[in-house]
Structure formats: C-alpha cells, structure tokens
Motif scaffolding. Structure first.
Motif, PDB file in Angstrom:
ATOM      1  N   ALA A 131       1.711   9.350 -14.193  1.00  0.00           N
ATOM      2  CA  ALA A 131       0.454  10.075 -13.969  1.00  0.00           C
ATOM      3  C   ALA A 131       0.686  11.578 -14.075  1.00  0.00           C
ATOM      4  O   ALA A 131      -0.153  12.318 -14.614  1.00  0.00           O
ATOM      5  N   GLY A 132       1.845  12.037 -13.591  1.00  0.00           N
ATOM      6  CA  GLY A 132       2.187  13.452 -13.680  1.00  0.00           C
ATOM      7  C   GLY A 132       2.384  13.900 -15.115  1.00  0.00           C
ATOM      8  O   GLY A 132       1.964  15.004 -15.495  1.00  0.00           O
ATOM      9  N   ILE A 133       2.998  13.058 -15.935  1.00  0.00           N
ATOM     10  CA  ILE A 133       3.191  13.378 -17.355  1.00  0.00           C
ATOM     11  C   ILE A 133       1.837  13.563 -18.037  1.00  0.00           C
ATOM     12  O   ILE A 133       1.635  14.510 -18.806  1.00  0.00           O
ATOM     13  N   LEU A 134       0.903  12.672 -17.742  1.00  0.00           N
ATOM     14  CA  LEU A 134      -0.426  12.762 -18.353  1.00  0.00           C
ATOM     15  C   LEU A 134      -1.213  13.963 -17.840  1.00  0.00           C
ATOM     16  O   LEU A 134      -1.979  14.574 -18.585  1.00  0.00           O
ATOM     17  N   GLU A 135      -1.001  14.304 -16.596  1.00  0.00           N
ATOM     18  CA  GLU A 135      -1.682  15.469 -16.046  1.00  0.00           C
ATOM     19  C   GLU A 135      -1.214  16.748 -16.727  1.00  0.00           C
ATOM     20  O   GLU A 135      -2.005  17.662 -16.977  1.00  0.00           O
ATOM     21  N   GLU A 137       0.823  -1.195   0.000  1.00  0.00           N
ATOM     22  CA  GLU A 137       0.000   0.000   0.000  1.00  0.00           C
ATOM     23  C   GLU A 137       0.867   1.259   0.000  1.00  0.00           C
ATOM     24  O   GLU A 137       2.058   1.210   0.313  1.00  0.00           O
ATOM     25  N   GLY A 138       0.239   2.382  -0.328  1.00  0.00           N
ATOM     26  CA  GLY A 138       0.922   3.667  -0.265  1.00  0.00           C
ATOM     27  C   GLY A 138       2.162   3.723  -1.143  1.00  0.00           C
ATOM     28  O   GLY A 138       2.203   3.143  -2.236  1.00  0.00           O
ATOM     29  N   ASP A 139       3.190   4.412  -0.637  1.00  0.00           N
ATOM     30  CA  ASP A 139       4.426   4.576  -1.401  1.00  0.00           C
ATOM     31  C   ASP A 139       5.192   3.268  -1.562  1.00  0.00           C
ATOM     32  O   ASP A 139       6.124   3.192  -2.371  1.00  0.00           O
ATOM     33  N   GLU A 140       4.825   2.242  -0.789  1.00  0.00           N
ATOM     34  CA  GLU A 140       5.486   0.932  -0.882  1.00  0.00           C
ATOM     35  C   GLU A 140       4.845   0.030  -1.938  1.00  0.00           C
ATOM     36  O   GLU A 140       5.288  -1.094  -2.153  1.00  0.00           O
ATOM     37  N   ARG A 141       3.840   0.540  -2.591  1.00  0.00           N
ATOM     38  CA  ARG A 141       3.093  -0.276  -3.559  1.00  0.00           C
ATOM     39  C   ARG A 141       3.986  -0.719  -4.709  1.00  0.00           C
ATOM     40  O   ARG A 141       4.773   0.066  -5.243  1.00  0.00           O
ATOM     41  N   ASN A 143       6.518   4.965  -7.459  1.00  0.00           N
ATOM     42  CA  ASN A 143       7.040   6.238  -7.957  1.00  0.00           C
ATOM     43  C   ASN A 143       6.974   6.309  -9.487  1.00  0.00           C
ATOM     44  O   ASN A 143       6.766   7.384 -10.052  1.00  0.00           O
ATOM     45  N   VAL A 144       7.156   5.167 -10.153  1.00  0.00           N
ATOM     46  CA  VAL A 144       7.073   5.142 -11.618  1.00  0.00           C
ATOM     47  C   VAL A 144       5.647   5.464 -12.053  1.00  0.00           C
ATOM     48  O   VAL A 144       5.424   6.258 -12.980  1.00  0.00           O
TER      49      VAL A 144
END
Length: 220
Positions: free
Chosen positions: A192-196, A162-166, A186-187
């Motif tokens: 997701a940031g690129i698409l945003e 879960e979370g950042d450990e996913r 993180n990947v």
C-alpha cells in the motif's frame, strides 16, 4: 434491480437442451441472498434434469453492491461495449466513490466480491501476490517448477484476525494440487505504501481489469 432472462443451454454430458435462468445484472441491495451464491459460484451452476450433470453457465453479468459501492462487470468473451461502459462509468461517477472492475471469469468475480467484503484494495493485493511469488521463487519453489509457478494464478481466499495480526491467504494451483500461502499484514501495508508513493500505477477511471497481466503491464 436484478434483471434475469432465460435461455436454452445444452448439458455438457447428455447434450439435452435445458431452459436456464441467467442474471444479466445482480443488485445485492435488492437481492441480498444472491451475494452468497456469487461468492460460492452456485449462481452460475445448473443441474440437468435428464442426467443430473452439474453445468457451468458462462454469461455476461453486472454485479452491483450499492452499499460497498462496487460494480464488477463479468464479460466471458472479453469484448465490451465502449458506449455502454462509458455510460455506466459516467452514471457511477455522478454517484461518487465507486470501484469499477471488469473480469473475464466467474472465479475472478468471486474474488473481487471477497476482497470488497474483507475491506481490502484489489490493486494492493495484486502487488502482494507478485511480491509473494518472487519471495517463494527464491525460498521454496523447486527449480523445475518455477515457470509453472510464476504462471499460476493467485486468488485471494480469506482474511483472518485483526489489526497487525491480520493474515491474508491466497490459493493457487500447482502440479495438479490446490495450495495456499499466507502473508502477514505488514506485506499488505508495504505494498500500500508503494502505491501511495507511486499513484500513477493506479488505473484511470472506468471498468479497469486488475489482475496479474495488468500489473505486469504497469511494472514493465
């Protein structure tokens, strides 16, 4: 509701004709037991009563999960009725918030259901697959396998922790073997940031086909 029909199909081993049940539509709210059968592919398999051969039934079906607001149209032929597609698109648009996808094979339908169940975005995942391939080409893929590797199809398999450990796992076939690769959360967040920042990459409304070929077309 789920809609079924019956058809005759020849066994791939003995050639005997058998009556098989085909699901023209699958409604998970009304028939929740069908979800697991879609996820493991068993809904599309039938056993020949004459020789015991397990056969794959390839047919068109519309998968509908009203709770997750997901519709996936499996169209093995690749041909789609524009009139019918437009009618269903307008109907789901009126209900609001639906994700509409079309796929050509059972494996892709299974993947879309798994992605939805994991609460992930399939558009983001396609970008994750592409970036992961590029990194692996640079770091770990032998030179003589690079062309085959880039042509291989990555399928989302599971999400753990879960979370950042996913951790997200993709499976792919290479040199006759099924292999897996893990990526960190993180990947996914980076993609997701690129698409945003580039919302024009996302498909227009309707039953979009989101796969490697689609991503290549928008990245060209």
């Amino acid at each position: 509701m789920s809609i079924t029909t019956e058809a005759l199909a020849p066994c791939s081993k003995c050639g005997q004709q058998n009556k098989v049940t085909l699901y023209k539509s699958i409604n998970i709210s009304e028939n929740p037991e069908l979800k697991d059968k879609v996820k493991d592919g068993s809904l599309f398999l039938w056993e020949c009563p004459h020789c015991g051969q397990v056969n794959l039934a390839k047919y068109e079906t519309l998968y509908h999960d009203p709770v997750s607001k997901l519709m996936v149209w499996l169209i093995p032929s690749g041909e789609i009725s524009e009139t019918q597609m437009h009618a269903i698109t307008m109907h789901t648009k009126a209900m609001g918030g639906y994700t509409l996808r079309r796929v050509n094979d059972m494996g892709s339908l299974m993947e879309k259901v798994l992605i939805s169940e994991a609460g992930l975005d399939d558009v983001v995942l396609e970008m994750c697959k592409y970036i992961t391939k590029l990194e692996m080409i640079q770091k770990s893929v032998a030179a003589e396998q690079k062309d085959e590797f880039m042509a291989s199809v990555f399928h989302f398999y599971r999400s753990e922790c879960e979370g950042d450990e996913r951790i997200l796992t993709f499976m792919y076939a290479l040199d006759g073997q099924m292999l897996g690769v893990n990526i960190g959360w993180n990947v996914y967040q980076d993609c997701a940031g690129i698409l945003e920042r580039n919302p024009q990459i996302r498909p227009a409304e309707g039953f979009a086909r989101i796969d490697a070929a689609w991503l290549a077309s928008v990245m060209a």
